[in-house]
Every structure is written in structure tokens, then in C-alpha cells.
Design a protein around this motif. Structure first.
Motif, PDB file in Angstrom:
ATOM      1  N   UNK A   1     -11.506 -17.747 -24.112  1.00 11.38           N
ATOM      2  CA  UNK A   1     -10.690 -16.529 -24.032  1.00 11.38           C
ATOM      3  C   UNK A   1     -10.922 -15.794 -22.714  1.00 11.38           C
ATOM      4  N   UNK A   2      -9.983 -14.927 -22.372  1.00  9.09           N
ATOM      5  CA  UNK A   2     -10.111 -14.077 -21.186  1.00  9.09           C
ATOM      6  C   UNK A   2     -10.037 -12.623 -21.633  1.00  9.09           C
ATOM      7  N   UNK A   3     -10.991 -11.820 -21.172  1.00  8.99           N
ATOM      8  CA  UNK A   3     -10.961 -10.386 -21.468  1.00  8.99           C
ATOM      9  C   UNK A   3      -9.785  -9.782 -20.719  1.00  8.99           C
ATOM     10  N   UNK A   4      -8.788  -9.336 -21.458  1.00  9.69           N
ATOM     11  CA  UNK A   4      -7.523  -8.898 -20.874  1.00  9.69           C
ATOM     12  C   UNK A   4      -7.337  -7.397 -21.066  1.00  9.69           C
ATOM     13  N   UNK A   5      -7.162  -6.702 -19.946  1.00 17.73           N
ATOM     14  CA  UNK A   5      -6.931  -5.255 -19.964  1.00 17.73           C
ATOM     15  C   UNK A   5      -5.646  -4.981 -19.194  1.00 17.73           C
ATOM     16  N   UNK A   6      -4.726  -4.281 -19.834  1.00 17.20           N
ATOM     17  CA  UNK A   6      -3.466  -3.905 -19.190  1.00 17.20           C
ATOM     18  C   UNK A   6      -3.218  -2.419 -19.450  1.00 17.20           C
ATOM     19  N   UNK A   7      -2.918  -1.683 -18.395  1.00 16.15           N
ATOM     20  CA  UNK A   7      -2.685  -0.243 -18.544  1.00 16.15           C
ATOM     21  C   UNK A   7      -1.681   0.227 -17.509  1.00 16.15           C
ATOM     22  N   UNK A   8      -0.807   1.131 -17.947  1.00 12.46           N
ATOM     23  CA  UNK A   8       0.108   1.787 -17.033  1.00 12.46           C
ATOM     24  C   UNK A   8      -0.462   3.152 -16.683  1.00 12.46           C
ATOM     25  N   UNK A   9      -0.416   3.484 -15.389  1.00 10.80           N
ATOM     26  CA  UNK A   9      -1.015   4.733 -14.910  1.00 10.80           C
ATOM     27  C   UNK A   9       0.036   5.533 -14.162  1.00 10.80           C
ATOM     28  N   UNK A  10       0.063   6.817 -14.431  1.00 14.02           N
ATOM     29  CA  UNK A  10       0.968   7.727 -13.722  1.00 14.02           C
ATOM     30  C   UNK A  10       0.160   8.863 -13.100  1.00 14.02           C
ATOM     31  N   UNK A  11       0.446   9.159 -11.850  1.00 12.56           N
ATOM     32  CA  UNK A  11      -0.159  10.294 -11.161  1.00 12.56           C
ATOM     33  C   UNK A  11       0.895  11.386 -11.075  1.00 12.56           C
ATOM     34  N   UNK A  12       0.585  12.550 -11.635  1.00 13.79           N
ATOM     35  CA  UNK A  12       1.556  13.650 -11.745  1.00 13.79           C
ATOM     36  C   UNK A  12       1.077  14.850 -10.937  1.00 13.79           C
ATOM     37  N   UNK A  13       2.010  15.419 -10.152  1.00  7.79           N
ATOM     38  CA  UNK A  13       1.712  16.623  -9.382  1.00  7.79           C
ATOM     39  C   UNK A  13       1.794  17.826 -10.323  1.00  7.79           C
ATOM     40  N   UNK A  14       0.707  18.539 -10.472  1.00 10.19           N
ATOM     41  CA  UNK A  14       0.651  19.612 -11.462  1.00 10.19           C
ATOM     42  C   UNK A  14       1.564  20.792 -11.138  1.00 10.19           C
ATOM     43  N   UNK A  15       1.830  21.012  -9.858  1.00 16.22           N
ATOM     44  CA  UNK A  15       2.618  22.183  -9.475  1.00 16.22           C
ATOM     45  C   UNK A  15       4.033  22.109 -10.041  1.00 16.22           C
TER      46      UNK A  15
ATOM     47  N   UNK B   1       3.482  14.062   2.671  1.00 18.34           N
ATOM     48  CA  UNK B   1       4.928  14.307   2.704  1.00 18.34           C
ATOM     49  C   UNK B   1       5.313  15.639   2.075  1.00 18.34           C
ATOM     50  N   UNK B   2       4.378  16.250   1.359  1.00 14.46           N
ATOM     51  CA  UNK B   2       4.626  17.547   0.735  1.00 14.46           C
ATOM     52  C   UNK B   2       3.473  18.477   1.102  1.00 14.46           C
ATOM     53  N   UNK B   3       3.427  18.797   2.387  1.00 13.10           N
ATOM     54  CA  UNK B   3       2.327  19.619   2.892  1.00 13.10           C
ATOM     55  C   UNK B   3       2.303  20.954   2.170  1.00 13.10           C
ATOM     56  N   UNK B   4       1.106  21.374   1.833  1.00 11.31           N
ATOM     57  CA  UNK B   4       0.956  22.667   1.173  1.00 11.31           C
ATOM     58  C   UNK B   4       1.302  23.794   2.135  1.00 11.31           C
ATOM     59  N   UNK B   5       2.136  24.704   1.665  1.00  8.44           N
ATOM     60  CA  UNK B   5       2.521  25.828   2.492  1.00  8.44           C
ATOM     61  C   UNK B   5       1.657  27.038   2.150  1.00  8.44           C
ATOM     62  N   UNK B   6       1.011  27.632   3.143  1.00  9.46           N
ATOM     63  CA  UNK B   6       0.186  28.809   2.853  1.00  9.46           C
ATOM     64  C   UNK B   6       1.075  29.973   2.468  1.00  9.46           C
TER      65      UNK B   6
END
Length: 232
Positions: free
Chosen positions: A152-166, A219-224
């Protein structure tokens, strides 16, 4: 030749039925691992993968929060899942995880980020930290998959999303997959393969997280905050 009394002959069918039922229940308990003795003899496995920081990982000056990962109930179980055929999912008898698969995966990613020194701050959701980004993980597979092979092969599959909190926009989404062959069919060897697979997936996730977050920052520089002219 001995003779049986009438009362003895009457008791024989009942005894035979009782013995047959006992044998049947014992067989079911053995197959499913459901007897109390199985629980007493169960071995609890606690993989402790450590992901070494990659010098190629970029430095990030933003903060990240990890949301609790999600997974189907059968996947996110303390039982160690094994797939002998594509349409069949079983569990190893007499063996269990010390943590659920979602906890193991999140712990691996969190520790890798913390130990790397490549990010300003990272914490689990609920830690009270104000984060710039949020990581959402959907664990799809965490099983020992034979896939037509002898081992057998130890199989790990996962979908990942990075979300901008603002603004709650999805900065990036990617599916990670690792299939680490075990060196034998023994459960201990399969667990070692899971530890290696966790290292692989965890390292790939961390690199992707840092690169995706930095790309969004560029690409989305923080504006002071705009300065307000004093009133006269």
C-alpha cells in the motif's frame, strides 16, 4: 455404547444453537475489530513529522490564521483507513491514530510555518490574532491505498485555499497529493509512510502559502491611511 437420557437429548439442540451463535458473534467481532479485547490490545500511533525549512521559501511580513480543516467523517477518524480495492474502504484492526487526520495535517503545516521563521506570525483560528490571510484546508483522502499494487501507499490528498481576510477574496487554490509507498504491509511500516507523506504535503503547502501570499501582496499593495489636512 452409552445411551442418552431423555432430558439430555432435549438439551442438545439448545446447546448446539448456543455454540453456533457464539461462533458467529466471535467471527463478526474478529472481522470488525469490535470486541473489548481488541480495544485493550490496540496500538495507538502518533506520527511526528518535522518539515525542514527550504532556503528557497520567500520571507513574508504578513500574518496567517489557520481555520479548522474539514473532511468527511470516514476520513477524519481515529481508525487507520486502508483501501484494498478502488471501491472498498476498510480499517486496520487493533490500530488507531492518536490524533485525527485533519489535526495531524494542520499541526504539520502550523509547526512548519512557525519553525521556518519565514512568516511574521501564524496561529490557529480563535487565538485572538488579527491576521491578513486565512488558510482553509479540505482533506479529501488519508488512507493506505493498494491501487492494484502488492504494497500500500500512504495517500494524502487535500485542497487548500488562501483567503485575504480584508475582502474575503480567494488569493489562490491548489490541490496537493502525496502517495508514499510503504516498505511492507505491516501497520508500523504503513504509519512510517504516512509520516513521510505528511512531510511532503506539509512542505509543499508551506512553500505555496508563502509564495501565494507574497504574490498577492505585491499586486495589492497595502495603502496607508490617507492623511487628513488639519482644519483651520
Amino acid at each position: 455404547m452409552s445411551t442418552l437420557t431423555t432430558s439430555t437429548r432435549r438439551r442438545l439442540p439448545r446447546l448446539a444453537i448456543a455454540l453456533a451463535l457464539g461462533a458467529l458473534l466471535a467471527g463478526c467481532s474478529s472481522l470488525l475489530g469490535g470486541g473489548g479485547g481488541d480495544r485493550d490490545r490496540a496500538t495507538i500511533y502518533a506520527p511526528d513529522p518535522r518539515v525542514a525549512a527550504d532556503p528557497a521559501w520567500p520571507q513574508a511580513d504578513w500574518q496567517l490564521m489557520l481555520s479548522p480543516p474539514t473532511a468527511a467523517r470516514m476520513i477524519d477518524s481515529f481508525r487507520i483507513a486502508v483501501r484494498p480495492t478502488p471501491a472498498e474502504l476498510q480499517v486496520y484492526r487493533g490500530a488507531s491514530w492518536s490524533k485525527t487526520p485533519t489535526d495531524m495535517l494542520q499541526d504539520t503545516v502550523l509547526r512548519a510555518l512557525e519553525d521556518s521563521g519565514h512568516i511574521a506570525a501564524v496561529a490557529r483560528q480563535g487565538a485572538g490574532m488579527t491576521a491578513d490571510y486565512k488558510l482553509v484546508i479540505d482533506l479529501r483522502r488519508f488512507e493506505a491505498d493498494y491501487n492494484g499494487n502488492i504494497l500500500p501507499a500512504a495517500t494524502i490528498e487535500a485542497n487548500v485555499k488562501l483567503i485575504h481576510n480584508i475582502d474575503q477574496t480567494v488569493v489562490g487554490s491548489r490541490t496537493f497529493l502525496a502517495a508514499q509507498p510503504a516498505t511492507s504491509t505491516e501497520v508500523a511500516e504503513v504509519v512510517d509512510a504516512f509520516s513521510t507523506a505528511l512531510q511532503t504535503v506539509g512542505g509543499e503547502m508551506v512553500g505555496w502559502i508563502l509564495e501565494s501570499g507574497n504574490a498577492h501582496e505585491a499586486t495589492h499593495a497595502r495603502r496607508p491611511p490617507s492623511a487628513t489636512a488639519p482644519r483651520r
